[in-house]
Motif scaffolding. Structure first.
Motif, PDB file in Angstrom:
ATOM      1  N   ALA A  62      -5.454   3.187 -10.257  1.00  0.00           N
ATOM      2  CA  ALA A  62      -4.397   3.657  -9.367  1.00  0.00           C
ATOM      3  C   ALA A  62      -3.274   4.347 -10.126  1.00  0.00           C
ATOM      4  CB  ALA A  62      -3.822   2.471  -8.580  1.00  0.00           C
ATOM      5  N   GLY A  86      -0.757   7.172  -1.883  1.00  0.00           N
ATOM      6  CA  GLY A  86      -2.073   6.789  -2.377  1.00  0.00           C
ATOM      7  C   GLY A  86      -3.134   6.863  -1.293  1.00  0.00           C
ATOM      8  N   VAL A  87      -2.801   6.407  -0.098  1.00  0.00           N
ATOM      9  CA  VAL A  87      -3.747   6.450   1.013  1.00  0.00           C
ATOM     10  C   VAL A  87      -4.050   7.892   1.405  1.00  0.00           C
ATOM     11  CG1 VAL A  87      -4.134   5.841   3.431  1.00  0.00           C
ATOM     12  CG2 VAL A  87      -3.065   4.194   1.880  1.00  0.00           C
ATOM     13  N   HIS A 143      -5.995   0.192  -0.872  1.00  0.00           N
ATOM     14  CA  HIS A 143      -5.827   1.591  -0.483  1.00  0.00           C
ATOM     15  C   HIS A 143      -7.118   2.146   0.122  1.00  0.00           C
ATOM     16  CE1 HIS A 143      -2.285   1.178  -3.048  1.00  0.00           C
ATOM     17  NE2 HIS A 143      -1.813   2.262  -2.464  1.00  0.00           N
ATOM     18  N   ASN A 147      -6.161  -2.157 -10.047  1.00  0.00           N
ATOM     19  CA  ASN A 147      -5.012  -1.259  -9.924  1.00  0.00           C
ATOM     20  C   ASN A 147      -4.668  -0.595 -11.251  1.00  0.00           C
ATOM     21  OD1 ASN A 147      -3.336  -1.322  -7.155  1.00  0.00           O
ATOM     22  ND2 ASN A 147      -4.449  -3.235  -7.392  1.00  0.00           N
ATOM     23  N   GLU A 204      -7.438   0.713   3.675  1.00  0.00           N
ATOM     24  CA  GLU A 204      -6.493   1.342   4.608  1.00  0.00           C
ATOM     25  C   GLU A 204      -6.924   2.767   4.942  1.00  0.00           C
ATOM     26  OE1 GLU A 204      -3.209   1.837   7.122  1.00  0.00           O
ATOM     27  OE2 GLU A 204      -4.222   0.051   6.335  1.00  0.00           O
ATOM     28  N   VAL A 215       0.848  -1.188   0.000  1.00  0.00           N
ATOM     29  CA  VAL A 215       0.000   0.000   0.000  1.00  0.00           C
ATOM     30  C   VAL A 215       0.885   1.240   0.000  1.00  0.00           C
ATOM     31  CG1 VAL A 215      -1.619   1.333   1.401  1.00  0.00           C
ATOM     32  CG2 VAL A 215      -1.952  -1.117   1.126  1.00  0.00           C
ATOM     33  N   SER A 216       0.593   2.163  -0.894  1.00  0.00           N
ATOM     34  CA  SER A 216       1.361   3.391  -1.027  1.00  0.00           C
ATOM     35  C   SER A 216       0.863   4.433  -0.039  1.00  0.00           C
ATOM     36  CB  SER A 216       1.228   3.926  -2.459  1.00  0.00           C
ATOM     37  OG  SER A 216       1.502   5.301  -2.528  1.00  0.00           O
ATOM     38  N   GLU A 217       1.800   5.003   0.716  1.00  0.00           N
ATOM     39  CA  GLU A 217       1.437   6.056   1.670  1.00  0.00           C
ATOM     40  C   GLU A 217       0.810   7.246   0.943  1.00  0.00           C
ATOM     41  OE1 GLU A 217       0.837   7.772   5.310  1.00  0.00           O
ATOM     42  OE2 GLU A 217       1.558   5.749   4.884  1.00  0.00           O
TER      43      GLU A 217
END
Length: 240
Positions: free
Chosen positions: A103, A30-31, A65, A99, A68, A26-28
């Protein structure tokens, strides 16, 4: 047996399993982007997709994402589509397509997801692997592939067939350890780098190139290859 949409309803975020073992972490960024969007609009645009297994538990298929972001916002529930009669390949294909379609991904993740989509597509449609003649054979004669996969993917995601060929080939040339190393590289890996890596036939050379990119000793895959061929083992000088 086909996958069945059992319900579309809210589920408890604490009950969702399976954030680990995804194709990418999970991309910080992106979240945080999702959290900012929710703060502005007041809603999460898309539901997550879950798989209900025979043990009765709910496993995440697509929407890591989103899940999260919901958990960080303290949401006890989240909108979800719950599927039954799901195979592992169907779940993996949904994760990939979710994705690719929605994304923001870097070059490395795009290559990994397209290579995975190719692998899963061919397992689900083995009849499409027949016939390696023509353009596909010229693209990568060492790995059976599918003209149908390339056309389907290009149409689905607005890419040219040539882009799909090159990116999927680059992703297929890497193993998971190499992908993990490249994700830690101080300089983002480009599609040009991945295309250069895909040309390497010798595993030891590929490993050396990946290591140099991961440690920042080389600014590009081409530079790393030149250094290896010349016998230069010292770090590459970085420009200010």
């Amino acid at each position: 047996m086909k996958p069945t949409l059992m319900q579309q309803n809210r589920v408890k975020t604490a009950e969702v399993m399976g954030l680990l073992g995804r194709l990418r972490p999970v991309s910080e960024a992106g979240v945080e982007s999702l959290i900012a969007s929710i703060a502005e609009t007041g809603v999460m645009k898309d539901a997550i997709h879950l798989r209900k297994k025979k043990d009765g538990r709910l496993y995440l298929v697509a929407g890591a994402h989103r899940l999260e972001a919901a958990r960080r916002l303290g949401w006890e529930e989240i909108e979800a589509k719950v599927w039954t009669d799901v195979t592992d390949d169907w779940a993996l294909l949904m994760e990939v397509d979710d994705n690719l379609a929605g994304a923001e991904m870097n070059a490395l993740d795009t290559a990994v997801f397209l290579a995975t989509r190719k692998e899963v597509y061919e397992r689900l449609h083995p009849e499409t692997k027949r016939g390696m003649a023509g353009a596909m054979a010229r693209w990568n004669a060492t790995e059976p592939s599918s003209v149908a996969f390339v056309k389907s993917t290009a149409d689905k995601f607005g890419m040219t067939e040539r882009q799909v060929y090159k990116i999927a080939a680059a992703g297929s040339s890497l193993d998971w350890d190499e992908v993990a190393q490249l994700r830690s590289a101080p300089r983002p890996v480009t599609l040009k780098d991945l295309g250069e890596i895909a040309k390497i036939g010798e595993p030891s050379e590929r490993s050396g190139v990946v290591q140099r990119l991961a440690t920042g000793e080389a600014r590009s895959a081409a530079e790393a290859r030149r250094a290896i061929k010349s016998g230069s083992l010292g770090p590459v000088m970085k420009t200010p």
